[in-house]
Design a protein around this motif. Structure first.
Motif, PDB file in Angstrom:
ATOM      1  N   GLN A 250      -0.128   9.709   5.046  1.00  0.00           N
ATOM      2  CA  GLN A 250      -1.372  10.042   5.359  1.00  0.00           C
ATOM      3  C   GLN A 250      -2.421  10.389   4.302  1.00  0.00           C
ATOM      4  N   THR A 251      -3.550   9.648   4.188  1.00  0.00           N
ATOM      5  CA  THR A 251      -4.570  10.205   3.170  1.00  0.00           C
ATOM      6  C   THR A 251      -5.617  10.835   3.577  1.00  0.00           C
ATOM      7  N   THR A 252      -6.102  10.449   4.675  1.00  0.00           N
ATOM      8  CA  THR A 252      -7.419  11.236   5.280  1.00  0.00           C
ATOM      9  C   THR A 252      -6.677  12.082   6.285  1.00  0.00           C
ATOM     10  N   LYS A 253      -7.435  13.272   5.736  1.00  0.00           N
ATOM     11  CA  LYS A 253      -7.146  14.586   6.685  1.00  0.00           C
ATOM     12  C   LYS A 253      -8.285  15.171   7.042  1.00  0.00           C
TER      13      LYS A 253
ATOM     14  N   PHE B  29     -14.143   6.831   0.012  1.00  0.00           N
ATOM     15  CA  PHE B  29     -13.038   7.362   0.753  1.00  0.00           C
ATOM     16  C   PHE B  29     -11.680   7.246   0.159  1.00  0.00           C
ATOM     17  N   GLY B  30     -10.845   8.058   0.292  1.00  0.00           N
ATOM     18  CA  GLY B  30      -9.632   7.954  -0.629  1.00  0.00           C
ATOM     19  C   GLY B  30      -8.805   6.913   0.229  1.00  0.00           C
ATOM     20  N   VAL B  31      -8.110   6.224  -0.589  1.00  0.00           N
ATOM     21  CA  VAL B  31      -7.396   5.065   0.089  1.00  0.00           C
ATOM     22  C   VAL B  31      -5.833   5.408  -0.204  1.00  0.00           C
TER      23      VAL B  31
ATOM     24  N   ARG C 126      -7.637  -6.066  12.763  1.00  0.00           N
ATOM     25  CA  ARG C 126      -7.314  -6.398  11.550  1.00  0.00           C
ATOM     26  C   ARG C 126      -6.103  -7.373  11.420  1.00  0.00           C
ATOM     27  N   ASP C 127      -6.060  -8.007  10.094  1.00  0.00           N
ATOM     28  CA  ASP C 127      -5.024  -8.919   9.835  1.00  0.00           C
ATOM     29  C   ASP C 127      -4.839  -9.881  11.008  1.00  0.00           C
ATOM     30  N   HIS C 128      -5.992 -10.592  11.226  1.00  0.00           N
ATOM     31  CA  HIS C 128      -6.317 -11.509  12.339  1.00  0.00           C
ATOM     32  C   HIS C 128      -5.859 -13.028  11.632  1.00  0.00           C
TER      33      HIS C 128
ATOM     34  N   SER D 198      -2.198   4.244  -1.512  1.00  0.00           N
ATOM     35  CA  SER D 198      -2.025   2.960  -2.242  1.00  0.00           C
ATOM     36  C   SER D 198      -0.780   2.186  -1.315  1.00  0.00           C
ATOM     37  N   GLU D 199      -0.602   0.894  -1.793  1.00  0.00           N
ATOM     38  CA  GLU D 199       0.395  -0.030  -1.074  1.00  0.00           C
ATOM     39  C   GLU D 199       1.758   0.472  -1.156  1.00  0.00           C
ATOM     40  N   GLN D 200       2.066   1.250  -2.082  1.00  0.00           N
ATOM     41  CA  GLN D 200       3.370   1.649  -2.053  1.00  0.00           C
ATOM     42  C   GLN D 200       3.839   2.691  -1.361  1.00  0.00           C
TER      43      GLN D 200
ATOM     44  N   LYS E 204     -11.090 -14.599   2.257  1.00  0.00           N
ATOM     45  CA  LYS E 204     -11.709 -14.842   3.511  1.00  0.00           C
ATOM     46  C   LYS E 204     -11.957 -13.319   4.089  1.00  0.00           C
ATOM     47  N   PHE E 205     -11.109 -12.346   3.610  1.00  0.00           N
ATOM     48  CA  PHE E 205     -11.219 -11.107   4.270  1.00  0.00           C
ATOM     49  C   PHE E 205     -12.454 -10.491   3.705  1.00  0.00           C
ATOM     50  N   GLU E 206     -12.770 -10.793   2.315  1.00  0.00           N
ATOM     51  CA  GLU E 206     -13.972 -10.165   1.788  1.00  0.00           C
ATOM     52  C   GLU E 206     -15.037 -10.837   2.348  1.00  0.00           C
TER      53      GLU E 206
ATOM     54  N   SER F 112      -4.877   4.205  14.103  1.00  0.00           N
ATOM     55  CA  SER F 112      -3.681   4.833  13.717  1.00  0.00           C
ATOM     56  C   SER F 112      -3.956   5.145  12.350  1.00  0.00           C
ATOM     57  N   GLN F 113      -2.899   5.943  11.801  1.00  0.00           N
ATOM     58  CA  GLN F 113      -3.010   6.387  10.508  1.00  0.00           C
ATOM     59  C   GLN F 113      -2.270   5.089   9.551  1.00  0.00           C
ATOM     60  N   SER F 114      -3.083   4.971   8.465  1.00  0.00           N
ATOM     61  CA  SER F 114      -2.653   3.965   7.472  1.00  0.00           C
ATOM     62  C   SER F 114      -2.954   2.460   8.044  1.00  0.00           C
ATOM     63  N   THR F 115      -3.858   2.500   8.738  1.00  0.00           N
ATOM     64  CA  THR F 115      -4.088   1.045   9.342  1.00  0.00           C
ATOM     65  C   THR F 115      -5.325   0.703   8.438  1.00  0.00           C
ATOM     66  N   GLY F 116      -5.825   0.960   7.418  1.00  0.00           N
ATOM     67  CA  GLY F 116      -7.030   0.503   6.480  1.00  0.00           C
ATOM     68  C   GLY F 116      -8.170   0.989   6.880  1.00  0.00           C
ATOM     69  N   LYS F 117      -8.142   2.101   7.657  1.00  0.00           N
ATOM     70  CA  LYS F 117      -9.727   2.700   8.225  1.00  0.00           C
ATOM     71  C   LYS F 117     -10.714   3.018   6.954  1.00  0.00           C
ATOM     72  N   SER F 118      -9.955   3.608   6.093  1.00  0.00           N
ATOM     73  CA  SER F 118     -10.884   4.014   4.835  1.00  0.00           C
ATOM     74  C   SER F 118     -11.112   2.644   4.260  1.00  0.00           C
TER      75      SER F 118
ATOM     76  N   LYS G 137      -6.051  -9.038   4.773  1.00  0.00           N
ATOM     77  CA  LYS G 137      -6.534  -8.569   3.443  1.00  0.00           C
ATOM     78  C   LYS G 137      -5.630  -8.985   2.390  1.00  0.00           C
ATOM     79  N   ILE G 138      -4.407  -8.882   2.285  1.00  0.00           N
ATOM     80  CA  ILE G 138      -3.481  -9.223   1.265  1.00  0.00           C
ATOM     81  C   ILE G 138      -3.098 -10.719   1.310  1.00  0.00           C
ATOM     82  N   LEU G 139      -3.113 -11.336   2.466  1.00  0.00           N
ATOM     83  CA  LEU G 139      -2.840 -12.747   2.483  1.00  0.00           C
ATOM     84  C   LEU G 139      -3.961 -13.665   2.271  1.00  0.00           C
TER      85      LEU G 139
HETATM   86  N1  LIG Z   1      -2.216  -5.472   5.608  1.00  0.00           N
HETATM   87  C1  LIG Z   1      -3.303  -4.950   5.246  1.00  0.00           C
HETATM   88  N2  LIG Z   1      -3.220  -4.046   4.705  1.00  0.00           N
HETATM   89  C2  LIG Z   1      -4.520  -3.159   4.345  1.00  0.00           C
HETATM   90  C3  LIG Z   1      -5.632  -3.620   5.057  1.00  0.00           C
HETATM   91  N3  LIG Z   1      -6.471  -2.688   4.398  1.00  0.00           N
HETATM   92  C4  LIG Z   1      -5.820  -1.929   3.689  1.00  0.00           C
HETATM   93  N4  LIG Z   1      -4.585  -2.132   3.812  1.00  0.00           N
HETATM   94  C5  LIG Z   1      -3.476  -1.158   3.163  1.00  0.00           C
HETATM   95  O1  LIG Z   1      -3.173  -0.314   4.086  1.00  0.00           O
HETATM   96  C6  LIG Z   1      -2.960   1.011   3.476  1.00  0.00           C
HETATM   97  C7  LIG Z   1      -3.627   2.117   3.932  1.00  0.00           C
HETATM   98  O2  LIG Z   1      -4.917   2.110   3.832  1.00  0.00           O
HETATM   99  P1  LIG Z   1      -6.049   3.179   4.030  1.00  0.00           P
HETATM  100  O3  LIG Z   1      -7.284   2.506   3.918  1.00  0.00           O
HETATM  101  O4  LIG Z   1      -5.614   4.206   3.255  1.00  0.00           O
HETATM  102  O5  LIG Z   1      -5.627   3.494   5.304  1.00  0.00           O
HETATM  103  P2  LIG Z   1      -6.106   4.577   6.472  1.00  0.00           P
HETATM  104  O6  LIG Z   1      -6.112   4.095   7.925  1.00  0.00           O
HETATM  105  O7  LIG Z   1      -7.320   5.107   5.821  1.00  0.00           O
HETATM  106  O8  LIG Z   1      -4.981   5.718   6.353  1.00  0.00           O
HETATM  107  P3  LIG Z   1      -5.060   7.368   6.641  1.00  0.00           P
HETATM  108  O9  LIG Z   1      -6.479   7.571   6.145  1.00  0.00           O
HETATM  109  O10 LIG Z   1      -4.224   7.801   6.040  1.00  0.00           O
HETATM  110  O11 LIG Z   1      -5.088   7.200   8.028  1.00  0.00           O
HETATM  111  C8  LIG Z   1      -3.626   0.712   1.910  1.00  0.00           C
HETATM  112  O12 LIG Z   1      -2.204   0.347   1.064  1.00  0.00           O
HETATM  113  C9  LIG Z   1      -4.062  -0.503   2.043  1.00  0.00           C
HETATM  114  O13 LIG Z   1      -4.081  -1.433   0.832  1.00  0.00           O
HETATM  115  C10 LIG Z   1      -5.782  -4.685   5.579  1.00  0.00           C
HETATM  116  O14 LIG Z   1      -6.743  -5.230   6.184  1.00  0.00           O
HETATM  117  N5  LIG Z   1      -4.434  -5.519   5.752  1.00  0.00           N
END
Ligand SMILES: Nc1nc2c(ncn2[C@@H]2O[C@H](COP(=O)(O)OP(=O)(O)OP(=O)(O)O)[C@@H](O)[C@H]2O)c(=O)[nH]1
Length: 880
Positions: A110-113, A100-102, A218-220, A104-106, A275-277, A83-89, A269-271
């Motif tokens: 969509q970033t990746t097009k 790849f463009g990521v 993610r976020d296990h 920002s948390e704020q 460990k995440f790294e 799904s979009q913005s689930t931290g794929k990049s 990743k945030i909490l």
């Molecule tokens: N909670 C949580 N947030 C994360 C994690 N990894 C990345 N994020 C945050 O999720 C947001 C989206 O990250 P992206 O890597 O741009 O996500 P994306 O899936 O590539 O988004 P699109 O390319 O737009 O689909 C960023 O603000 C990241 O900081 C993670 O493992 N856990």
């Protein structure tokens, strides 16, 4: 590391078309690539497909810069879904060091097009055979469920199909709390993936590769064990699979037939950043190194299993990937049925053609100059044997085929085999032309060399007195020529080419050599014929000359003695000449035949040679006869003949003419006898038959194998060539009537001269001083003799004169004395003249007298000159 990968939204560059711009800033267009594209331009990877579904034409440039193109099959392709913005990049950047463009948390947008691609930038720690790091390509696919596309699932479906057709591993990125949900867990997307996969299988169920679906959770948090999560996902997947309407024939297929599954969980990743790294680093290692050491593996799943299994590989060579990807995308975007085997075949054709062209460049560089050289030689009419052609052809052929094989054999086997055959035939056509031209140049050069070597050997043999064996020369030179040809031919044999054989050319060469040998043998026959003719000419010159000389003795005529060796008679002159002629020619024929056989002349050639010899010999004889009967010669002979008869008696003793002799009678007899020779000489006929010799029969008719060239230099002979030549009768006529008459008149004049001389000598005998005259002289001068003897003074004086004369004689001084006297008298005469001039100069009359005496002197001088000339002339005559 993570923080460095995060791009602060505020600090991102504004909207730019540059390829290095972060994806968020990219609009639907592709960035232009500079003249010299560099790695820096592609630091964020390349947007393979933009949000408007346009394919990027610079993909191959990017892969070239990243040095993927030459990798063959040694590369891997991973795509990430989710799904979009689930931290794929973010995940990919961690795993592979990509940029790849990521988001920002704020922001949550969509970033990746479209679809982005980047090469793994993390270097493998262990460089061993299992290291995959260098050639891993990752594709970041636009997220699903994005608000930007809304209900439009078209791109989602198309990108899934594209990723499935190209990637070995599909990473499915889901959050733990999404597991069990339909939408959130991307089950819709997975259903799409399964459906399109089945579509592909319908077309080609055998060759399509399996795909690894790698679930990254993610976020296990850790409250739900990984195994539970996995089971839930597997159950969901099975359920989706069972609900799919499967095409005919695939109703009973199982999901495991097409997919392998792997699962992995990453902490929050945030909490739990550390460990995440830590976990993400382990996962990265697993991808980059291909496997994880089970003992060291701390992953939450079966992390030791290799990721890139050979069965996942799409078998698209790296150099063909851009074309393949474009073709696939073209099909997908135009909603055509995606037929991977056909695509692979098309790709194979395209690439094989391209590779053919590429490998032909090096081939051309070697072969074209050689072709040009050959063409130049042919144009100038001097085909040359090119040195080093064989090795050049062999190297060029093996290199081009090897290069083609290396690059093209990775493609569709059928296409590759066909294209290889095409290339081979193209290459072989050119090489064969070179080969053939080289052989024909070798043939020409060899034949020329053979011909000149034989000629040279014959010439040197001729210089050594014709001491050579022609057949031996030809045989040895032929052997050399054949060996040289074989050597030349061997040198240009092309390994592995079925056409590369020279047997036919060798046969042709042998034939050519035979032809040249025959020509040379013919020349040699001519030379032999010339030598034999020369021999015949000299022999005939001698023997026929002798026969004619016998005419000069004249004792074969009426005055011939009846006893002893009977001298040649004039009547059978022609019989003897014919006999001598035939004997000579027959002996020459023997020599000719022996020699001709020695150099393998065929019986036909010998026969023609003999026939030519007979014809030419007749010409020689005829010329000799003409020479003998030339006016001066024959007149001399007739005169000798006549003189012999006239001046010698029957016993051969010279006659001394006396006035009492019957000079006239003898003269008439001798003259008549000689005159009868003239008509005898006029015609060549045999005494026995009174007819010309059987020349026709003796020469024989021309053999069947006689060529026009054989007859070219032959003088036409009577009866043999009636159109041009004289008739046999004419041929046998030595003197015509006019000549005969003329000769008769001249001879008679000559004979008359001899007769007059004889007559004069008979009368001359009478002018001798008679003996009685000396008696008379003694009687009349008796008194004076007695007076001298009685007077002592006279007597002493007489003795002194006698002694002086004797001494002068013994000292051989008579000559000098005579010259002295002569000189003294001349001197006296000069002095006298001088005195006389001086005396006369003093008087008028004297001067006149001087003038007159001068004239008289010049007249006297002229006389003297004339006498001198006469003397010189008579001396010349004596010398001749
Ligand atoms: N909670 C949580 N947030 C994360 C994690 N990894 C990345 N994020 C945050 O999720 C947001 C989206 O990250 P992206 O890597 O741009 O996500 P994306 O899936 O590539 O988004 P699109 O390319 O737009 O689909 C960023 O603000 C990241 O900081 C993670 O493992 N856990």
């Amino acid at each position: 590391m993570a923080s460095s990968l995060h791009v602060n939204g505020d600090r991102r560059p504004s909207n730019t078309r540059h390829p290095t711009a972060p994806p968020t800033m990219m609009n639907s267009h592709f960035a232009p690539v500079g003249e010299n594209p560099s790695r820096e331009q592609y630091e964020h990877g390349i947007q393979v497909i933009d949000e408007d579904k346009e394919f990027n034409q610079h993909l191959s440039t990017y892969l070239s810069i990243e040095k993927i193109i030459p990798a063959g099959f040694n590369y891997h392709l991973i795509s990430v879904f989710g799904s979009q913005s689930t931290g794929k990049s973010t995940l990919l950047n961690y795993l592979f060091g990509t940029e790849f463009g990521v988001m920002s948390e704020q922001e949550r947008r969509q970033t990746t097009k479209g679809i982005w691609m980047s090469k793994n930038k993390r270097v493998s720690a262990v460089k061993d055979a299992n290291s995959m790091a260098d050639n891993i390509l990752v594709m970041d696919v636009e997220g699903t469920d994005g608000r930007e596309r809304g209900e439009d699932q078209d791109f989602e479906r198309k990108s899934a199909l594209f990723a499935l057709a190209t990637s070995e591993v599909l990473i499915v990125n889901i959050w733990e709390h999404q597991v069990g949900l339909y939408q959130g867990a991307n089950m819709g997307l997975l259903k799409t993936v399964f459906e399109v996969n089945l579509q592909l299988f319908i077309k080609d169920s055998k060759t399509i590769a399996k795909t690894l679906l790698f679930f990254v959770i993610r976020d296990h948090i850790g409250t739900t064990p990984m195994s539970n999560l996995r089971n839930t996902l597997l159950q969901d997947l099975s359920r989706i699979w069972s609900t799919l309407s499967k095409p005919k024939g695939l109703e009973n297929s199982r999901i495991e037939d097409y997919f392998d599954f792997a699962f992995c969980a990453l902490p929050h990743k945030i909490l739990q950043p550390e460990k995440f790294e830590e976990e993400v680093e382990k996962l990265s290692h697993r991808f980059r190194e291909g496997y994880n050491d089970p003992k060291k593996s701390g992953l939450l799943d079966e992390g030791s299993l290799p990721v890139f299994l050979p069965q996942y590989h799409r078998r698209i060579p790296a150099d063909g990937f851009p074309v393949y990807a474009e073709g696939i995308w073209d099909q997908i975007v135009n909603n055509k049925d995606l037929d991977l085997p056909t695509q692979q075949e098309l790709l194979a054709q395209f690439r094989c053609d391209e590779i053919s062209r590429e490998v032909l460049v090096a081939f051309d560089e070697t072969i074209t100059p050689l072709e040009d050289k050959q063409a130049e030689g042919v144009r100038l009419g001097q085909p040359t044997v090119l040195a080093g052609l064989g090795p050049a052809m062999n190297v060029a052929r093996s290199t081009i085929l090897k290069d083609f094989e290396t690059n093209a054999s990775r493609y569709h086997k059928g296409v590759y085999t066909r294209k290889r055959a095409e290339l081979e035939s193209k290459v072989d056509t050119r090489l064969k032309a070179l080969f053939q031209k080289q052989l024909s140049a070798a043939n020409k050069a060899g034949v020329e060399q053979f011909s000149s070597a034989v000629s040279a050997a014959v010439k040197s043999g001729q210089k050594k007195g014709n001491n050579y064996d022609f057949a031996h020369i030809v045989d040895s030179e032929k052997a050399k020529a054949l060996a040289k040809f074989e050597e030349d031919a061997q040198a240009v044999l092309v390994q592995g080419a079925s056409w590369s054989t020279y047997q036919a050319d060798l046969t042709l060469y042998k034939k050519d050599l035979e032809e040249v040998s025959a020509r040379l043998r013919k020349d040699e026959m001519r030379r032999l014929a010339t030598r034999v003719e020369r021999w015949v000419r000299s022999r005939l010159g001698e023997s026929v000359g002798l026969e004619f000389n016998k005419l000069g003795t004249g004792r074969g005529g009426s005055g011939a003695p009846e006893h002893g060796d009977r001298p040649a008679t004039e009547k059978d002159l022609w019989d003897r000449i014919w006999a001598v002629f035939t004997e000579t020619v027959e002996s020459a024929e023997g020599r000719f035949t022996d020699r001709a056989r020695s150099f393998d002349a065929s019986p036909d050639e010998v026969e023609v040679g003999l026939w030519r010899l007979r014809r030419k010999s007749w010409g020689v004889l005829r010329a000799k006869i003409d020479e003998e009967v030339m006016e001066g010669n024959i007149l001399l002979k007739l005169r000798e003949n006549f003189e012999d008869k006239f001046r010698y008696d029957e016993s051969g003793v010279p006659r001394i003419w006396r006035p009492t002799d019957d000079i006239e009678g003898l003269y008439t007899k001798a003259r008549e006898s000689t005159v009868t020779i003239i008509p005898l000489l006029a015609r060549f006929k045999l005494a026995a038959t009174s007819a010309p010799p059987p020349l026709d029969a003796w020469i024989g008719s021309a053999p069947a194998s006689t060529s026009s060239a054989d007859e070219e230099d032959l003088a036409p002979i009577g009866g043999v060539d009636e159109d041009e030549g004289k008739s046999l009768e004419e041929e046998m006529t030595v003197l015509n009537d006019t000549k005969m008459q003329d000769l008769l008149v001249r001879f008679k004049k000559t004979a008359d001269g001899v007769y007059v001389e004889a007559k004069r000598s008979a009368i001359g005998g009478m002018t001798q001083v008679p003996l009685y005259f000396y008696g008379l002289l003694l009687a009349l001068g008796w008194n004076e003799i007695v007076a001298v003897l009685r007077n002592p003074l006279y007597f002493v004086f007489l003795i002194l004169i006698g002694v002086g004369a004797y001494v002068t004689y013994t000292l051989n001084l008579w000559g000098p004395m005579a010259r002295m006297t002569n000189a003294a008298s001349n001197q006296a005469l000069e002095i006298g003249k001088e005195k006389l001039r001086e005396f006369l100069a003093n008087t008028e009359t004297g001067r006149q007298a001087v003038a007159m005496s001068g004239r008289g002197e010049s007249i006297g001088m002229e006389r003297l000159d004339r006498q001198g000339k006469k003397k010189v002339e008579s001396e010349d005559e004596d010398e001749i």
